[in-house]
Motif scaffolding. Structure first.
Motif, PDB file in Angstrom:
ATOM      1  N   MET A   1     -16.129 -18.067   8.074  1.00 51.84           N
ATOM      2  CA  MET A   1     -15.983 -16.605   7.986  1.00 51.84           C
ATOM      3  C   MET A   1     -15.506 -16.031   9.316  1.00 51.84           C
ATOM      4  O   MET A   1     -14.612 -15.174   9.350  1.00 51.84           O
ATOM      5  N   LYS A   2     -16.135 -16.530  10.388  1.00 57.56           N
ATOM      6  CA  LYS A   2     -15.717 -16.029  11.701  1.00 57.56           C
ATOM      7  C   LYS A   2     -14.289 -16.437  12.015  1.00 57.56           C
ATOM      8  O   LYS A   2     -13.539 -15.668  12.629  1.00 57.56           O
ATOM      9  N   LEU A   3     -13.967 -17.675  11.597  1.00 55.53           N
ATOM     10  CA  LEU A   3     -12.599 -18.129  11.824  1.00 55.53           C
ATOM     11  C   LEU A   3     -11.607 -17.222  11.107  1.00 55.53           C
ATOM     12  O   LEU A   3     -10.595 -16.796  11.691  1.00 55.53           O
ATOM     13  N   HIS A   4     -11.942 -16.949   9.831  1.00 53.03           N
ATOM     14  CA  HIS A   4     -11.056 -16.052   9.093  1.00 53.03           C
ATOM     15  C   HIS A   4     -11.141 -14.633   9.635  1.00 53.03           C
ATOM     16  O   HIS A   4     -10.136 -13.895   9.615  1.00 53.03           O
ATOM     17  N   LEU A   5     -12.349 -14.275  10.103  1.00 51.61           N
ATOM     18  CA  LEU A   5     -12.471 -12.955  10.714  1.00 51.61           C
ATOM     19  C   LEU A   5     -11.653 -12.891  11.999  1.00 51.61           C
ATOM     20  O   LEU A   5     -10.965 -11.890  12.262  1.00 51.61           O
ATOM     21  N   ASP A   6     -11.745 -13.977  12.789  1.00 53.69           N
ATOM     22  CA  ASP A   6     -10.924 -14.028  14.000  1.00 53.69           C
ATOM     23  C   ASP A   6      -9.436 -14.022  13.649  1.00 53.69           C
ATOM     24  O   ASP A   6      -8.622 -13.386  14.334  1.00 53.69           O
ATOM     25  N   LYS A   7      -9.134 -14.781  12.571  1.00 51.49           N
ATOM     26  CA  LYS A   7      -7.738 -14.761  12.133  1.00 51.49           C
ATOM     27  C   LYS A   7      -7.328 -13.351  11.702  1.00 51.49           C
ATOM     28  O   LYS A   7      -6.213 -12.906  11.991  1.00 51.49           O
ATOM     29  N   ALA A   8      -8.274 -12.681  10.989  1.00 53.66           N
ATOM     30  CA  ALA A   8      -7.965 -11.321  10.561  1.00 53.66           C
ATOM     31  C   ALA A   8      -7.795 -10.405  11.773  1.00 53.66           C
ATOM     32  O   ALA A   8      -6.879  -9.571  11.821  1.00 53.66           O
ATOM     33  N   ILE A   9      -8.720 -10.568  12.732  1.00 55.00           N
ATOM     34  CA  ILE A   9      -8.607  -9.744  13.946  1.00 55.00           C
ATOM     35  C   ILE A   9      -7.318 -10.072  14.690  1.00 55.00           C
ATOM     36  O   ILE A   9      -6.594  -9.181  15.148  1.00 55.00           O
ATOM     37  N   ALA A  10      -7.077 -11.402  14.816  1.00 56.49           N
ATOM     38  CA  ALA A  10      -5.847 -11.809  15.503  1.00 56.49           C
ATOM     39  C   ALA A  10      -4.619 -11.343  14.733  1.00 56.49           C
ATOM     40  O   ALA A  10      -3.614 -10.912  15.337  1.00 56.49           O
ATOM     41  N   GLN A  11      -4.720 -11.423  13.379  1.00 59.93           N
ATOM     42  CA  GLN A  11      -3.582 -10.985  12.576  1.00 59.93           C
ATOM     43  C   GLN A  11      -3.377  -9.485  12.706  1.00 59.93           C
ATOM     44  O   GLN A  11      -2.246  -9.007  12.784  1.00 59.93           O
ATOM     45  N   LEU A  12      -4.526  -8.763  12.727  1.00 57.75           N
ATOM     46  CA  LEU A  12      -4.406  -7.324  12.944  1.00 57.75           C
ATOM     47  C   LEU A  12      -3.805  -7.037  14.315  1.00 57.75           C
ATOM     48  O   LEU A  12      -2.974  -6.129  14.467  1.00 57.75           O
ATOM     49  N   ALA A  13      -4.251  -7.829  15.306  1.00 53.63           N
ATOM     50  CA  ALA A  13      -3.671  -7.649  16.642  1.00 53.63           C
ATOM     51  C   ALA A  13      -2.181  -7.971  16.631  1.00 53.63           C
ATOM     52  O   ALA A  13      -1.373  -7.260  17.240  1.00 53.63           O
ATOM     53  N   SER A  14      -1.841  -9.081  15.916  1.00 58.00           N
ATOM     54  CA  SER A  14      -0.423  -9.425  15.822  1.00 58.00           C
ATOM     55  C   SER A  14       0.351  -8.355  15.070  1.00 58.00           C
ATOM     56  O   SER A  14       1.478  -8.002  15.446  1.00 58.00           O
ATOM     57  N   ASP A  15      -0.276  -7.841  13.976  1.00 59.97           N
ATOM     58  CA  ASP A  15       0.378  -6.773  13.229  1.00 59.97           C
ATOM     59  C   ASP A  15       0.576  -5.542  14.107  1.00 59.97           C
ATOM     60  O   ASP A  15       1.649  -4.934  14.114  1.00 59.97           O
ATOM     61  N   ARG A  16      -0.504  -5.208  14.830  1.00 62.73           N
ATOM     62  CA  ARG A  16      -0.390  -4.029  15.690  1.00 62.73           C
ATOM     63  C   ARG A  16       0.577  -4.286  16.842  1.00 62.73           C
ATOM     64  O   ARG A  16       1.272  -3.366  17.284  1.00 62.73           O
ATOM     65  N   ALA A  17       0.572  -5.549  17.339  1.00 61.36           N
ATOM     66  CA  ALA A  17       1.533  -5.876  18.403  1.00 61.36           C
ATOM     67  C   ALA A  17       2.962  -5.765  17.888  1.00 61.36           C
ATOM     68  O   ALA A  17       3.841  -5.201  18.562  1.00 61.36           O
ATOM     69  N   ALA A  18       3.169  -6.318  16.669  1.00 64.93           N
ATOM     70  CA  ALA A  18       4.507  -6.201  16.081  1.00 64.93           C
ATOM     71  C   ALA A  18       4.841  -4.730  15.814  1.00 64.93           C
ATOM     72  O   ALA A  18       5.982  -4.282  16.045  1.00 64.93           O
ATOM     73  N   GLN A  19       3.821  -3.993  15.334  1.00 58.27           N
ATOM     74  CA  GLN A  19       4.030  -2.562  15.104  1.00 58.27           C
ATOM     75  C   GLN A  19       4.332  -1.838  16.414  1.00 58.27           C
ATOM     76  O   GLN A  19       5.205  -0.973  16.479  1.00 58.27           O
ATOM     77  N   HIS A  20       3.585  -2.254  17.459  1.00 64.30           N
ATOM     78  CA  HIS A  20       3.820  -1.630  18.771  1.00 64.30           C
ATOM     79  C   HIS A  20       5.229  -1.940  19.278  1.00 64.30           C
ATOM     80  O   HIS A  20       5.902  -1.056  19.833  1.00 64.30           O
ATOM     81  N   GLU A  21       5.639  -3.203  19.106  1.00 67.84           N
ATOM     82  CA  GLU A  21       6.982  -3.564  19.541  1.00 67.84           C
ATOM     83  C   GLU A  21       8.043  -2.780  18.769  1.00 67.84           C
ATOM     84  O   GLU A  21       9.043  -2.339  19.342  1.00 67.84           O
ATOM     85  N   LEU A  22       7.773  -2.606  17.459  1.00 70.01           N
ATOM     86  CA  LEU A  22       8.714  -1.807  16.663  1.00 70.01           C
ATOM     87  C   LEU A  22       8.733  -0.364  17.146  1.00 70.01           C
ATOM     88  O   LEU A  22       9.807   0.245  17.292  1.00 70.01           O
ATOM     89  N   GLU A  23       7.540   0.181  17.384  1.00 67.09           N
ATOM     90  CA  GLU A  23       7.482   1.568  17.850  1.00 67.09           C
ATOM     91  C   GLU A  23       8.128   1.710  19.231  1.00 67.09           C
ATOM     92  O   GLU A  23       8.844   2.676  19.492  1.00 67.09           O
ATOM     93  N   LYS A  24       7.839   0.735  20.099  1.00 65.97           N
ATOM     94  CA  LYS A  24       8.444   0.776  21.439  1.00 65.97           C
ATOM     95  C   LYS A  24       9.962   0.635  21.351  1.00 65.97           C
ATOM     96  O   LYS A  24      10.708   1.368  22.024  1.00 65.97           O
ATOM     97  N   ASP A  25      10.395  -0.315  20.502  1.00 64.62           N
ATOM     98  CA  ASP A  25      11.835  -0.504  20.331  1.00 64.62           C
ATOM     99  C   ASP A  25      12.462   0.742  19.735  1.00 64.62           C
ATOM    100  O   ASP A  25      13.566   1.161  20.137  1.00 64.62           O
TER     101      ASP A  25
END
Length: 490
Positions: A233-257
């Motif tokens: 669960m934590k692994l998937h939670l970490d994956k979810a958190i990491a995925q959210l971070a990646s999503d937000r990072a990708a979103q941030h890069e899109l917004e910055k771009d």
């Protein structure tokens, strides 16, 4: 007229005159001659070195410069120094050929200078026209390139905007499933806490009862199962958190771009509409030497394309992760229920084994106490024997000491002396042997006492173990979360 064979000394003010039929008109040469050979008087004498008299004769006439004097170069005849004719030729500076060549050189230099100047004027006029046309063409090309650049920026802006909306929707969906996973993870804390408290209570078992028995194995397995479930669960939670971070990072890069594209669109649009008559046009010295660029058109387009591809990849990974979390919640609930039942069965078997071991320890403890009593009696008898042998040793050593006081020749190594020495050694050896045996007996006694303490300790351990397993552990294992709570629903 001076005597032949004497050394002559004369002062020359001007070169010797040449025949007039070799010279051009005065008007054609006056300025050139005057500029190249400025007139000056020689006010000092030239001391000639000594020469044999056969090579010199005295001159009878004094030459003049009448044909060559101008109005500004009149020379008083009274100030002229007599010239020696044959010496004048030695001090003439230039020849007529030199004079002609000098004039020809000046003419040629003048022609060359005029020719070069004329060619420069023609080339300069042509250069001005060519550079003007080239400058206008260069500016037109720059304006066209800026227009194309603005169109490229507008295209990528629309692509980024579309992908940004898709990414925001996926991020919200992943956030919801992450919250369910967090609730399910919190529900696993109760079974894990029970298993850990059982292990903690069983850690309070003393001595040998801290055994890795079946109960502990099952408890550890239960802990491992719960932890494994939590870990997944934590692994998937970490994956979810990491995925959210990646999503937000990708979103941030899109917004910055997107922000950069908007700024670049505004700047390049302004540059595209700038003209020679526009306001705000000024000099910026040295700006062409400052290379602040960090990309080329290929890398610029690739950068935005990579951002969009990264966002699409992150969205696909996010959707797959949501499906994995749904399956995980169902599997973990079943695994924890099965292991809970196995632990309870192991506890029942272990309690019976511990009660049987406690009875056997009590039997061995009674036998050990009897052996301790007998060993103590043996130690007392050894001590008494050692004490008895001490009197014999004292007598033998006293005799030897007294015999050392015999005078002179009477200090004889006779049989009595030898026998007393042997007696001392024998008695001392006997005492040493008894003392060694005494130490062995005391060691044995200590071992028995240690065994007694061990048995008594084991007896207390078994009683403590029965109390822990029966009263504490089995008393706690009476509740377990239901399945709906384990899958994250309230």
């Amino acid at each position: 007229m001076e005597t032949l064979g004497s050394t002559l000394t004369s002062t020359c003010a001007h070169p010797a005159p040449a025949p007039t039929n070799f010279l051009p008109a005065i008007g054609t040469m006056a300025s050139s001659y005057r500029d190249r050979f400025p007139h000056y008087n020689l006010t000092h004498s030239l001391s000639l070195p000594w020469r044999p008299s056969t090579y010199y004769r005295a001159a009878s006439n004094s030459p003049t410069l009448g044909p060559y004097c101008t109005r500004s170069q009149r020379v008083r005849e009274s100030t002229m120094v007599p010239f020696v004719s044959n010496r004048t030729t030695l001090f003439t500076r230039y020849t007529p050929d030199d004079w002609y060549r000098s004039n020809l050189t000046n003419y040629q230099e003048s022609n060359t200078s005029r020719h070069n100047s004329e060619r420069l004027r023609v080339d300069t006029s042509r250069l001005i026209q060519d550079k003007h046309q080239q400058t206008r063409k260069t500016q037109a090309d720059s304006t066209q390139n800026l227009g194309e650049r603005v169109n490229d920026i507008s295209f990528w802006k629309s692509e980024i905007t579309h992908e940004l909306d898709e990414m925001i929707g996926e991020t919200n969906a992943l956030t919801d499933i992450k919250k369910r996973l967090e609730r399910a993870l919190m529900e696993t804390e109760a079974p894990l806490q029970v298993a850990r408290e059982c292990l903690l209570h069983r850690e309070k078992r003393m001595g040998i009862d801290l055994v890795h028995d079946e109960v502990e194995t099952e408890l550890l397995t239960e802990v491992d199962v719960v932890l494994c479930c939590q870990e997944r669960m934590k692994l998937h939670l970490d994956k979810a958190i990491a995925q959210l971070a990646s999503d937000r990072a990708a979103q941030h890069e899109l917004e910055k771009d997107l922000s950069d594209k908007q700024a670049a669109y505004r700047i390049d649009g302004k540059c595209h509409h700038l003209r020679n008559t526009s306001d705000g046009v000024s000099y910026f010295r040295g700006v062409e030497r400052v290379d602040a660029t960090v990309s080329v058109p290929e890398s610029w387009a690739k950068f935005t394309d990579d951002n969009i591809l990264r966002s699409q990849s992150e969205r696909a990974a996010s959707a797959k992760l949501r499906d994995d979390i749904e399956n995980l919640l169902v599997v973990t609930a079943n695994e924890m229920w099965n292991q809970f039942n196995k632990v309870n069965l192991a506890f029942t078997n272990r309690i019976a084994e511990t009660a049987d071991a406690k009875n056997k320890i009590q039997i061995h403890l009674s036998k050990t106490l009897q052996e301790i009593f007998q060993t103590e009696m043996t130690i007392e008898s050894i001590k008494k024997a050692i004490k008895d042998k001490s009197a014999f040793l004292k007598v033998a050593q006293t005799r030897l000491d007294e015999r050392t006081r015999r005078p002179n020749i009477e200090l004889c190594r006779d049989m009595a002396q030898l026998r007393l020495v042997n007696e001392v050694y024998e008695v001392d050896d006997t005492i040493q042997t008894l003392q060694q045996r005494l130490r062995d007996a005391e060691d044995t006694l200590q071992s028995l006492v240690h065994t007694k303490a061990t048995l008594e300790h084991d007896l207390a351990v078994k009683a403590n173990s029965l109390y822990i397993d029966q009263e504490k552990c089995m008393g706690m294992r009476k509740s377990f979360p239901n399945t709906l709570r384990l899958v994250g629903f309230c």
